[in-house]
Write a protein that holds these residues in place. Structure first.
Motif, PDB file in Angstrom:
ATOM      1  N   ALA B   9      62.264  64.794   5.032  1.00 25.30           N
ATOM      2  CA  ALA B   9      61.722  64.941   6.382  1.00 25.30           C
ATOM      3  C   ALA B   9      60.314  64.344   6.459  1.00 25.30           C
ATOM      4  O   ALA B   9      59.966  63.645   7.412  1.00 25.30           O
ATOM      5  N   VAL B  10      59.494  64.607   5.425  1.00 28.42           N
ATOM      6  CA  VAL B  10      58.138  64.051   5.391  1.00 28.42           C
ATOM      7  C   VAL B  10      58.204  62.525   5.299  1.00 28.42           C
ATOM      8  O   VAL B  10      57.533  61.802   6.039  1.00 28.42           O
ATOM      9  N   LEU B  11      59.061  62.034   4.386  1.00 35.59           N
ATOM     10  CA  LEU B  11      59.234  60.588   4.253  1.00 35.59           C
ATOM     11  C   LEU B  11      59.776  59.985   5.542  1.00 35.59           C
ATOM     12  O   LEU B  11      59.446  58.868   5.905  1.00 35.59           O
ATOM     13  N   GLY B  12      60.611  60.768   6.236  1.00 32.89           N
ATOM     14  CA  GLY B  12      61.208  60.288   7.480  1.00 32.89           C
ATOM     15  C   GLY B  12      60.155  60.031   8.539  1.00 32.89           C
ATOM     16  O   GLY B  12      60.112  58.951   9.130  1.00 32.89           O
ATOM     17  N   PHE B  13      59.270  61.006   8.756  1.00 36.71           N
ATOM     18  CA  PHE B  13      58.219  60.819   9.765  1.00 36.71           C
ATOM     19  C   PHE B  13      57.324  59.629   9.396  1.00 36.71           C
ATOM     20  O   PHE B  13      57.036  58.772  10.225  1.00 36.71           O
ATOM     21  N   SER B  14      56.887  59.584   8.134  1.00 34.54           N
ATOM     22  CA  SER B  14      56.021  58.482   7.734  1.00 34.54           C
ATOM     23  C   SER B  14      56.773  57.154   7.768  1.00 34.54           C
ATOM     24  O   SER B  14      56.213  56.125   8.129  1.00 34.54           O
ATOM     25  N   GLY B  15      58.057  57.198   7.402  1.00 32.06           N
ATOM     26  CA  GLY B  15      58.874  55.982   7.439  1.00 32.06           C
ATOM     27  C   GLY B  15      59.018  55.450   8.854  1.00 32.06           C
ATOM     28  O   GLY B  15      58.933  54.239   9.089  1.00 32.06           O
ATOM     29  N   LEU B  16      59.231  56.345   9.821  1.00 34.16           N
ATOM     30  CA  LEU B  16      59.318  55.926  11.228  1.00 34.16           C
ATOM     31  C   LEU B  16      57.989  55.314  11.662  1.00 34.16           C
ATOM     32  O   LEU B  16      57.952  54.299  12.373  1.00 34.16           O
ATOM     33  N   SER B  17      56.896  55.940  11.223  1.00 31.37           N
ATOM     34  CA  SER B  17      55.566  55.445  11.567  1.00 31.37           C
ATOM     35  C   SER B  17      55.371  54.018  11.058  1.00 31.37           C
ATOM     36  O   SER B  17      54.949  53.125  11.800  1.00 31.37           O
ATOM     37  N   VAL B  18      55.725  53.802   9.793  1.00 29.36           N
ATOM     38  CA  VAL B  18      55.562  52.468   9.201  1.00 29.36           C
ATOM     39  C   VAL B  18      56.495  51.464   9.874  1.00 29.36           C
ATOM     40  O   VAL B  18      56.097  50.334  10.191  1.00 29.36           O
ATOM     41  N   ALA B  19      57.758  51.883  10.106  1.00 27.81           N
ATOM     42  CA  ALA B  19      58.727  50.968  10.711  1.00 27.81           C
ATOM     43  C   ALA B  19      58.230  50.499  12.075  1.00 27.81           C
ATOM     44  O   ALA B  19      58.304  49.304  12.402  1.00 27.81           O
ATOM     45  N   PRO B 149      65.709  63.813  12.928  1.00 27.11           N
ATOM     46  CA  PRO B 149      66.720  62.978  13.601  1.00 27.11           C
ATOM     47  C   PRO B 149      66.428  62.715  15.080  1.00 27.11           C
ATOM     48  O   PRO B 149      66.543  61.561  15.509  1.00 27.11           O
ATOM     49  N   PRO B 150      65.994  63.726  15.869  1.00 28.14           N
ATOM     50  CA  PRO B 150      65.663  63.406  17.269  1.00 28.14           C
ATOM     51  C   PRO B 150      64.513  62.405  17.387  1.00 28.14           C
ATOM     52  O   PRO B 150      64.536  61.543  18.269  1.00 28.14           O
ATOM     53  N   ALA B 151      63.527  62.522  16.483  1.00 29.78           N
ATOM     54  CA  ALA B 151      62.411  61.566  16.534  1.00 29.78           C
ATOM     55  C   ALA B 151      62.917  60.151  16.277  1.00 29.78           C
ATOM     56  O   ALA B 151      62.517  59.200  16.955  1.00 29.78           O
ATOM     57  N   ALA B 152      63.822  60.024  15.297  1.00 31.84           N
ATOM     58  CA  ALA B 152      64.379  58.705  14.994  1.00 31.84           C
ATOM     59  C   ALA B 152      65.186  58.186  16.179  1.00 31.84           C
ATOM     60  O   ALA B 152      65.075  57.012  16.556  1.00 31.84           O
ATOM     61  N   ALA B 153      65.981  59.074  16.777  1.00 32.24           N
ATOM     62  CA  ALA B 153      66.799  58.656  17.920  1.00 32.24           C
ATOM     63  C   ALA B 153      65.919  58.237  19.084  1.00 32.24           C
ATOM     64  O   ALA B 153      66.178  57.224  19.746  1.00 32.24           O
ATOM     65  N   ALA B 154      64.843  58.992  19.318  1.00 26.87           N
ATOM     66  CA  ALA B 154      63.938  58.663  20.423  1.00 26.87           C
ATOM     67  C   ALA B 154      63.288  57.309  20.186  1.00 26.87           C
ATOM     68  O   ALA B 154      63.160  56.490  21.105  1.00 26.87           O
ATOM     69  N   LEU B 155      62.895  57.056  18.929  1.00 26.70           N
ATOM     70  CA  LEU B 155      62.250  55.779  18.634  1.00 26.70           C
ATOM     71  C   LEU B 155      63.242  54.628  18.810  1.00 26.70           C
ATOM     72  O   LEU B 155      62.894  53.561  19.317  1.00 26.70           O
ATOM     73  N   TRP B 156      64.493  54.869  18.405  1.00 24.39           N
ATOM     74  CA  TRP B 156      65.520  53.834  18.580  1.00 24.39           C
ATOM     75  C   TRP B 156      65.705  53.525  20.068  1.00 24.39           C
ATOM     76  O   TRP B 156      65.722  52.368  20.482  1.00 24.39           O
TER      77      TRP B 156
END
Lengths: 169, 304, 306
Positions: B9-19, B149-156
């Protein structure tokens, strides 16, 4: 505006043709309802509009989902022209619009620019280093020499007159 | 498994940030620092802003929003310096990472700040119960994980179905063309700095809530850098970040249990992540900002 | 000013100076190495390893130099040959170096425990070589209680200035950094020039790391470089890409980090962490106050060529 350097200023090569064709309209309020909602873009609508426009401008292949990089230079330029003329602009600035194009593609671009001026009443400022192109399209011809813009003549002006102005005579 | 998921989850938030940053052609490598200030701001909100009996419905959004805001503000420092001073965001974010790490140390080291005077360790007091994500059934699996997952979906959705996303992608791939088409490239970049900072900051606030207090240093140190591996494996795609983060989360916990049972040190994870990035790059993976530079060079040679 | 403080500034500034001067050469050629932290760390580990195994600090310095150059060669291969983005490659190399040295440390730790602890190896100082001079008040500790590497670092500053700004080779290097296409058309091999710059920067960065473990602390702990590589990167920017400016920025950082310990010893009641934050915050502020487009950065910095 049709920029002279289509790879740098005209297209985003990695984006699809549908996206490239809408890079202006997507951010123009007048097309909001046509393209989606207040914030959103509807991909189906973008695709359908893009397809129609690619067909109309004779872009080969007319596939909206292809990345712009997949097209030949001539077809890429047609995409830029299609995008810039889509909003029926009052003024069009075209800088070397056919640089690097083959004869057929150049002719198609010329036809479109003329149509925008004649049928839709757009004012066109063509900047070109191709003398044939200038003589073919322009109603009035001016030469920029040593920082001074000098009008040389109207349609039908002789190649010699333009040539003399270009050497400052 | 709970441990893997909470790391993911931590890697996910930072990964979305970097992406998101890389998509916009920005080398914002400040996820580490933005995560730290997110962690700190979450603790400040929980301990100083909220009453001890605050209900979860109030406490959870307050703490998360504080973390996101702090992350965004931290990232915007780099954005503003790039925008108005022409300073590379790379150097500034590296400095801000160092400051973020030290700021958390500072906050948890002194009684007058956030340190709990009754605690031997340097850490803050406990957050109000409403502002904590409790581990379920004694594991480290907590409710905050469901935010990813919702954060990733929102960013997509934002990147591929919204006007704003088109402007971000066009800006990253070819800022000159985007500008020629009337896209406000500078504003887009600042917005991306803010949002990517907020994403990393959210991860920080989530971490504080899962721990229940602000620790002296990140339990996930260097995840801001590892997030680059996550984002690249994901192909800079928001939905791809989810499996990529999970993979590296599992790798991390796997390495730690391996260390416990064998002689292989858990540092092997660093090696794997670095090697994965290098392997992807050597297979010809290109990033938005760099491909354009090469394209411009090609166009220039074509013109000349 | 307290001579002990000045002595500390020179000592703490040495690895920063070595690393930043190397990075300066590299950046002037148009390549950015974010992996410098990893270069320092490999130098620190392999320098320590060699010094410990052979008992010779010179062997340690050589190993540190080679380890740094090797990692920089990996950067060169990725960036110059495969045209990968230098920032991401650099970050990946940092992770690789964290990994290798971390694993190495665990193995080494187990080894030394089995053999009854690490024997410390320390590079000799000039004070040790010339004890009569080290005894001179004030100047003694400042000049003669320093290791050879400190002398090397300071001697490099004018040499590098001359090389970059006055020599023909330096002009070529700068041309490659400013306008590689023009450099190439005047017969300079851009890739080869940048490759050499990579090796030089890697060697100096490795040596900087080695200094930490064989001259300053004589021990290796994981991540003992503690961000010094990143500080060196900032010093180059802060020093506006010149040798003197970079050296001044390194001494500023050296002074800031020494002040932290110095004030602690003097019993001043300032939070330790605040003193630690100060140099980084001042860097950000200084970058913020610098004027747009006058940063002196090479025009082609970080851009792939060819």
């Amino acid at each position: 505006m049709i920029p002279g350097d289509r790879h740098r200023d005209g297209l985003v090569l990695e984006l699809t043709l549908a996206e490239n064709l809408h890079l202006r309209e997507a951010f123009d309020r007048r097309f909001e309802a046509e393209l989606g909602g207040r914030w959103t873009l509807h991909p189906g609508r973008l695709r359908a509009r893009a397809h129609a426009r690619l067909e109309a401008f004779g872009v080969r292949p007319p596939e909206p989902e292809l990345p712009a990089a997949a097209l030949s230079g001539g077809n890429q330029q047609k995409v830029v022209v299609a995008r810039e003329l889509a909003r029926a602009p009052a003024v069009l600035l075209a800088s070397n619009p056919t640089r690097g194009l083959d004869v057929a593609a150049a002719a198609a671009v010329h036809e479109r620019i003329l149509a925008a001026a004649r049928a839709d009443g757009a004012g066109v400022l063509l900047v070109s280093s191709d003398l044939d192109e200038v003589l073919l399209l322009a109603d009035r011809v001016a030469v920029l020499y040593d920082g001074v813009l000098r009008e040389v003549g109207a349609r039908g002006v002789s190649r010699e007159a333009v040539g003399r102005a270009m050497v400052g005579a | 498994m709970g441990e893997s998921l909470s790391r993911a989850a931590v890697l996910g938030f930072s990964g979305l940030s970097v992406a998101l940053s890389f998509r916009a052609g920005l080398f914002n490598i400040g996820a580490e620092g933005q995560f730290m200030v997110g962690m700190a701001a979450g603790a400040v909100a929980g301990l100083k802003l909220l009453p001890a009996g605050a209900p979860a419905a109030l406490a959870v959004p307050t703490v998360l929003a504080s973390g996101a805001l702090a992350g965004a503000a931290w990232s915007l420092i780099a954005g503003a310096l790039r925008q108005w001073r022409g300073v590379s965001e790379v150097i500034v974010t590296l400095m801000l990472n160092a400051i973020g790490i030290l700021a958390v140390k500072l906050l948890t080291s002194y009684d007058g700040l956030l340190k709990n005077p009754l605690e031997v360790h340097q850490q803050s007091g406990a957050l109000p119960p409403g502002a904590q994500f409790d581990g379920w059934g004694g594991t480290s699996f907590h409710a905050g994980i469901f935010l990813v997952p919702p954060a990733a979906a929102a960013l997509w959705l934002a990147l591929y179905r919204m006007r704003a996303g088109l402007s971000v992608r066009a800006t990253g791939l070819n800022p000159e063309a985007a500008r020629a088409c009337g896209i406000p490239v500078e504003r887009v970049r600042l917005a991306v700095f803010a949002v990517s900072g907020a994403l990393a900051g959210l991860g920080g606030a989530m971490t504080t809530m899962a721990l229940g207090y602000l620790p002296n240093e990140s339990p996930y140190s260097d995840y801001g850098y590892m997030a680059i591996a996550v984002a690249l494996v994901a192909g800079l795609h928001p939905l791809g970040v989810l499996p990529a983060a999970l993979f590296f989360g599992l790798l991390e916990t796997g390495a730690q249990s391996m260390q416990r049972f064998t002689d292989v040190p858990s540092e092997v994870v660093y090696l794997v992540e670095g090697a994965v990035i290098l392997a992807l790059l050597s297979r010809g993976l290109k990033l938005p900002g760099t491909r354009r530079a090469a394209g411009a060079a090609a166009a220039a040679s074509e013109a000349g | 000013m307290d001579p002990a403080f000045l002595e500390a500034v020179a000592r703490v500034g040495t690895p920063l100076l070595l690393a930043a001067l190397g990075e300066l050469i590299l950046e002037r050629s148009g390549v950015l190495n974010i992996g410098i932290e990893g270069v320092l760390l490999s130098g620190a580990f392999f320098g320590f390893l060699a010094a410990w195994a052979t008992g010779s600090p010179a062997a340690g310095a050589l190993a540190a130099l080679l380890a740094g150059a090797l990692l920089a060669a990996a950067l060169a291969f990725m960036v110059l040959r495969l045209k990968a983005d230098s920032i991401v490659v650099g970050m990946a190399l940092n992770l690789v170096a964290f990994g290798i040295t971390g694993i190495g440390y665990v193995i080494l730790d187990a080894q030394t425990k089995a053999h009854g602890g690490v024997k410390l190896v320390r590079a000799p100082t000039f004070g040790a070589m010339l004890p009569e001079l080290a005894g001179v008040p004030i100047l003694g500790p400042l000049f003669f209680d320093q290791s050879a590497l400190t002398w090397l670092a300071f001697a490099l500053v004018p040499l590098l200035w001359y090389y970059l700004e006055r020599s023909e080779r330096g002009l070529e290097l700068r041309a490659v950094g400013e306008h590689p296409a023009a450099a190439e058309s005047s017969g300079i091999d851009v890739t080869w020039c940048r490759f050499k710059a990579c090796l030089a920067a890697g060697a100096l960065g490795g040596l900087a790391g080695g200094f930490l473990t064989i001259s300053q602390t004589s021990a290796f702990t994981p991540k003992c470089t503690a961000g010094r590589g990143f500080v060196a990167l900032a010093a180059v920017v802060l020093g506006r890409y010149g040798a003197w400016g970079t050296a001044a920025a390194c001494l500023f950082f050296g002074a800031a980090f020494s002040a932290r310990d110095y004030l602690q010893v003097k019993g001043l009641q300032v939070p330790y962490e605040l003193l630690e934050i100060l140099p980084y915050a001042l860097t950000v502020a200084a970058l913020g106050l610098s004027h747009l487009r006058r940063t002196g950065a090479p025009a082609a910095l970080g851009k792939p060529y060819g």
